[in-house]
Motif scaffolding. Structure first.
Motif, PDB file in Angstrom:
ATOM      1  N   ALA A  47      64.913  22.753  21.755  1.00  0.00           N
ATOM      2  CA  ALA A  47      66.087  21.921  22.036  1.00  0.00           C
ATOM      3  C   ALA A  47      66.036  21.308  23.424  1.00  0.00           C
ATOM      4  N   VAL A  48      64.867  21.287  24.046  1.00  0.00           N
ATOM      5  CA  VAL A  48      64.760  20.825  25.433  1.00  0.00           C
ATOM      6  C   VAL A  48      65.262  19.396  25.589  1.00  0.00           C
ATOM      7  N   ASP A  49      64.892  18.500  24.684  1.00  0.00           N
ATOM      8  CA  ASP A  49      65.323  17.102  24.812  1.00  0.00           C
ATOM      9  C   ASP A  49      66.828  16.965  24.643  1.00  0.00           C
ATOM     10  N   THR A  50      67.380  17.740  23.726  1.00  0.00           N
ATOM     11  CA  THR A  50      68.829  17.695  23.508  1.00  0.00           C
ATOM     12  C   THR A  50      69.582  18.186  24.731  1.00  0.00           C
ATOM     13  N   PHE A  51      69.144  19.289  25.298  1.00  0.00           N
ATOM     14  CA  PHE A  51      69.817  19.814  26.484  1.00  0.00           C
ATOM     15  C   PHE A  51      69.631  18.893  27.690  1.00  0.00           C
ATOM     16  N   ASN A  52      68.490  18.254  27.792  1.00  0.00           N
ATOM     17  CA  ASN A  52      68.297  17.283  28.873  1.00  0.00           C
ATOM     18  C   ASN A  52      69.267  16.119  28.738  1.00  0.00           C
ATOM     19  N   GLU A  53      69.462  15.675  27.496  1.00  0.00           N
ATOM     20  CA  GLU A  53      70.414  14.595  27.234  1.00  0.00           C
ATOM     21  C   GLU A  53      71.834  15.012  27.615  1.00  0.00           C
ATOM     22  N   ILE A  54      72.198  16.239  27.257  1.00  0.00           N
ATOM     23  CA  ILE A  54      73.530  16.750  27.569  1.00  0.00           C
ATOM     24  C   ILE A  54      73.714  16.874  29.076  1.00  0.00           C
ATOM     25  N   ALA A  55      72.686  17.387  29.770  1.00  0.00           N
ATOM     26  CA  ALA A  55      72.774  17.523  31.227  1.00  0.00           C
ATOM     27  C   ALA A  55      72.927  16.163  31.897  1.00  0.00           C
ATOM     28  N   GLU A  56      72.208  15.175  31.383  1.00  0.00           N
ATOM     29  CA  GLU A  56      72.303  13.834  31.947  1.00  0.00           C
ATOM     30  C   GLU A  56      73.716  13.272  31.792  1.00  0.00           C
ATOM     31  N   LYS A  57      74.320  13.477  30.626  1.00  0.00           N
ATOM     32  CA  LYS A  57      75.692  13.004  30.404  1.00  0.00           C
ATOM     33  C   LYS A  57      76.667  13.720  31.332  1.00  0.00           C
ATOM     34  N   PHE A  58      76.469  15.012  31.520  1.00  0.00           N
ATOM     35  CA  PHE A  58      77.345  15.761  32.427  1.00  0.00           C
ATOM     36  C   PHE A  58      77.244  15.205  33.844  1.00  0.00           C
ATOM     37  N   ASN A  59      76.036  15.010  34.318  1.00  0.00           N
ATOM     38  CA  ASN A  59      75.836  14.551  35.696  1.00  0.00           C
ATOM     39  C   ASN A  59      76.364  13.139  35.912  1.00  0.00           C
ATOM     40  N   GLU A  60      76.357  12.319  34.860  1.00  0.00           N
ATOM     41  CA  GLU A  60      76.894  10.960  34.975  1.00  0.00           C
ATOM     42  C   GLU A  60      78.413  10.951  35.108  1.00  0.00           C
ATOM     43  N   THR A  61      79.056  12.017  34.622  1.00  0.00           N
ATOM     44  CA  THR A  61      80.523  12.045  34.579  1.00  0.00           C
ATOM     45  C   THR A  61      81.141  13.027  35.574  1.00  0.00           C
ATOM     46  N   HIS A  62      80.313  13.659  36.422  1.00  0.00           N
ATOM     47  CA  HIS A  62      80.830  14.630  37.387  1.00  0.00           C
ATOM     48  C   HIS A  62      80.246  14.328  38.767  1.00  0.00           C
ATOM     49  N   ASP A  63      81.140  14.146  39.752  1.00  0.00           N
ATOM     50  CA  ASP A  63      80.713  13.805  41.100  1.00  0.00           C
ATOM     51  C   ASP A  63      80.473  15.029  41.982  1.00  0.00           C
ATOM     52  N   ASP A 333      82.468  16.222  21.319  1.00  0.00           N
ATOM     53  CA  ASP A 333      81.385  15.231  21.325  1.00  0.00           C
ATOM     54  C   ASP A 333      80.051  15.864  21.742  1.00  0.00           C
ATOM     55  N   THR A 334      80.102  16.794  22.686  1.00  0.00           N
ATOM     56  CA  THR A 334      78.876  17.454  23.137  1.00  0.00           C
ATOM     57  C   THR A 334      78.313  18.324  22.025  1.00  0.00           C
ATOM     58  N   ILE A 335      79.183  19.057  21.355  1.00  0.00           N
ATOM     59  CA  ILE A 335      78.734  19.899  20.251  1.00  0.00           C
ATOM     60  C   ILE A 335      78.142  19.046  19.138  1.00  0.00           C
ATOM     61  N   ARG A 336      78.770  17.919  18.853  1.00  0.00           N
ATOM     62  CA  ARG A 336      78.249  17.030  17.803  1.00  0.00           C
ATOM     63  C   ARG A 336      76.875  16.489  18.186  1.00  0.00           C
ATOM     64  N   THR A 337      76.669  16.200  19.464  1.00  0.00           N
ATOM     65  CA  THR A 337      75.347  15.756  19.917  1.00  0.00           C
ATOM     66  C   THR A 337      74.306  16.817  19.599  1.00  0.00           C
ATOM     67  N   TYR A 338      74.632  18.073  19.889  1.00  0.00           N
ATOM     68  CA  TYR A 338      73.688  19.159  19.611  1.00  0.00           C
ATOM     69  C   TYR A 338      73.449  19.307  18.107  1.00  0.00           C
ATOM     70  N   LEU A 339      74.505  19.291  17.328  1.00  0.00           N
ATOM     71  CA  LEU A 339      74.373  19.479  15.881  1.00  0.00           C
ATOM     72  C   LEU A 339      73.610  18.328  15.233  1.00  0.00           C
ATOM     73  N   ASP A 340      73.854  17.116  15.699  1.00  0.00           N
ATOM     74  CA  ASP A 340      73.169  15.951  15.121  1.00  0.00           C
ATOM     75  C   ASP A 340      71.659  16.040  15.332  1.00  0.00           C
ATOM     76  N   GLU A 341      71.249  16.618  16.449  1.00  0.00           N
ATOM     77  CA  GLU A 341      69.830  16.649  16.777  1.00  0.00           C
ATOM     78  C   GLU A 341      69.152  17.958  16.408  1.00  0.00           C
ATOM     79  N   GLN A 342      69.891  19.058  16.407  1.00  0.00           N
ATOM     80  CA  GLN A 342      69.288  20.372  16.186  1.00  0.00           C
ATOM     81  C   GLN A 342      69.781  21.070  14.917  1.00  0.00           C
ATOM     82  N   GLY A 343      70.893  20.596  14.365  1.00  0.00           N
ATOM     83  CA  GLY A 343      71.435  21.243  13.178  1.00  0.00           C
ATOM     84  C   GLY A 343      72.149  22.535  13.510  1.00  0.00           C
ATOM     85  N   GLY A 344      72.609  23.222  12.479  1.00  0.00           N
ATOM     86  CA  GLY A 344      73.295  24.489  12.664  1.00  0.00           C
ATOM     87  C   GLY A 344      74.770  24.404  12.328  1.00  0.00           C
ATOM     88  N   ILE A 345      75.486  25.467  12.685  1.00  0.00           N
ATOM     89  CA  ILE A 345      76.916  25.600  12.396  1.00  0.00           C
ATOM     90  C   ILE A 345      77.647  25.768  13.717  1.00  0.00           C
TER      91      ILE A 345
END
Length: 436
Positions: A47-63, A333-345
């Motif tokens: 899930a490295v690419d998914t978590f990198n994407e999530i981290a990037e979104k976090f850093n873009e929205t937090h100062d 939205d973050t959880i959906r990003t993970y599920l869309d790319e990695q699957g699961g419940i």
């Protein structure tokens, strides 16, 4: 104190199985200018690419906070080494298994009971983490994120073609296997050459037939596996007549391929096998149903375990910043990003996407009717998968008794220190009981 407790449990493992080459330089990233740095180390390399994407979104929205998520190879080895050195990340991503139990027992995780988003987590998954505690702990030490599921995969097109119905009870399941066999189709595929696959039907049966806290009860001395697993052992043996003639001659990959090619109507494996199956037959129409272990459908339980959860380290110096990260990770939205790319419940309550292959178990998920994989409580040294495989190959008259007696004997051997610790706790709390 954490380091002293951990060294005894981890140093031998590291020296026996892994060198320290390549582990240097794994420390925390330098703090970003003017920001609080939060470091997460994840064991989910896929899930490295998914978590990198999530981290990037976090850093873009937090100062005020900078998030780094590392997903290294051999993550658990690296984590254990860092723990011994007291070089802690702020948060770890870990599964709901024995590693979680061991780290919690070593006093490494912070109590996150005051984290507001915990109230949005499905109770079944919070219960699973409590059941993984060797000694009962006050508080909550993990935020469950994504889970997987295991039951029986089936070929929906074959079922529709022949008019076969998804069974709700054990008797219906046995009758279905007979019906499928009479139609000239092999009902099940196993692939037991890889011993770990023996745990798939074992776990899926056991969650409906055994107490979810059976392992803890055995440690407490209030029951035995001979009692607790009698029906599970009986029923897993009954499956053999409906699978391939020599199941230990075929591997997991063989079984996935055979099922993908229509060589069996059903496959006793978890949802994690679906990508492998679809790599052989991308258009296969796969369904899932909960293992109908009982004679009353209301007693059946979906086998689901925590695949990803977040634990804040007790040594984390910026707990509020860590909580802000967890709140972001728990946004829909973050959880959906993970599920869309990695699957699961999703472990969070709410309306989240579910793969078409898991639609058949949706009602169990939505009603929170789930229990953890029993093997998440087994020490790896005990090799329960190999024990089950040996049992399934044994045709002697007393095979079940031999298997269950060995389960009890080996449990005491490989959990001697834990059982002693539980006994000391019970004596202190005044709850010690003799085995019944």
């Amino acid at each position: 104190m954490a380091k002293k407790k951990l060294i005894c449990g981890l140093t031998a493992l590291l020296l026996a199985g892994c060198g320290l080459t390549g582990l240097m330089g794994c420390g925390k990233q330098e703090t970003a200018a003017g920001k609080t740095e939060i470091e997460i180390v994840s064991y989910k390399k896929e899930a490295v690419d998914t978590f990198n994407e999530i981290a990037e979104k976090f850093n873009e929205t937090h100062d005020d906070i900078h998030l780094t998520i590392d997903s290294p190879n051999e993550a658990m080895t690296i984590l254990k080494t860092r723990f011994i050195r007291e070089d802690y990340p702020d948060i770890v991503v870990i599964g709901g298994d024995m590693d979680y139990s061991n780290f919690l027992d070593s006093d490494l995780f912070a109590d996150i009971s005051d984290l507001d988003v915990l109230s949005e987590t499905k109770s079944s998954y919070l219960d699973m983490d409590k059941q993984l505690e060797f000694i009962p702990q006050e508080g909550t030490y993990a935020l469950p994120y994504v889970a997987n599921a295991a039951g029986i995969l089936y070929n929906k097109d074959l079922f529709e073609e022949h008019g076969w119905k998804v069974p709700q009870t054990w008797s219906e399941f046995m009758a279905l296997c007979e019906q499928i066999q009479s139609a000239g189709v092999q009902p099940l595929y196993f692939g037991f050459k890889d011993t770990w696959t023996c745990l798939a039907p074992w776990n899926a049966l056991a969650v409906g037939l055994a107490d979810p806290q059976l392992c803890s009860e055995v440690n407490n001395g209030t029951t035995t596996f001979t009692k607790g697993y009698d029906e599970t052992a009986e029923k897993i043996k009954a499956l053999l007549g409906y699978g391939e003639a020599n199941p230990t001659a075929y591997s997991y990959n063989d079984a996935c391929t055979a099922f993908a090619r229509g060589q069996s109507a059903m496959y006793t494996i978890g949802s994690y096998a679906i990508p492998q199956i679809k790599s052989v037959n991308p258009d296969m129409n796969i369904g899932t149903f909960t293992f109908p272990a009982n004679e009353d459908e209301a007693d059946n339980v979906l086998n689901s375990g925590i695949d990803v959860q977040f634990c804040v380290m007790k040594a984390c110096k910026n707990k509020e910043a860590a909580y802000e990260v967890l709140r972001f990770l728990y946004e829909d939205d973050t959880i959906r990003t993970y599920l869309d790319e990695q699957g699961g419940i999703a472990c969070k309550q709410g309306d989240f996407p579910l793969s078409s292959e898991l639609e058949g178990v949706r009602s169990y998920i939505e009603s929170d009717r789930m229990a953890d994989f029993q093997d998440h409580h087994y020490p790896s040294e005990m090799s329960v998968d190999a024990m089950i495989q040996t049992y399934l190959l044994d045709d002697s008259a007393d095979t079940k008794k031999t298997f269950l007696n060995k389960f009890d004997k080996d449990w005491k051997r490989y959990n001697r220190d834990l059982i002693w610790k539980v006994q000391q706790y019970n004596e202190k709390e005044g709850t010690s009981e003799d085995t019944k």
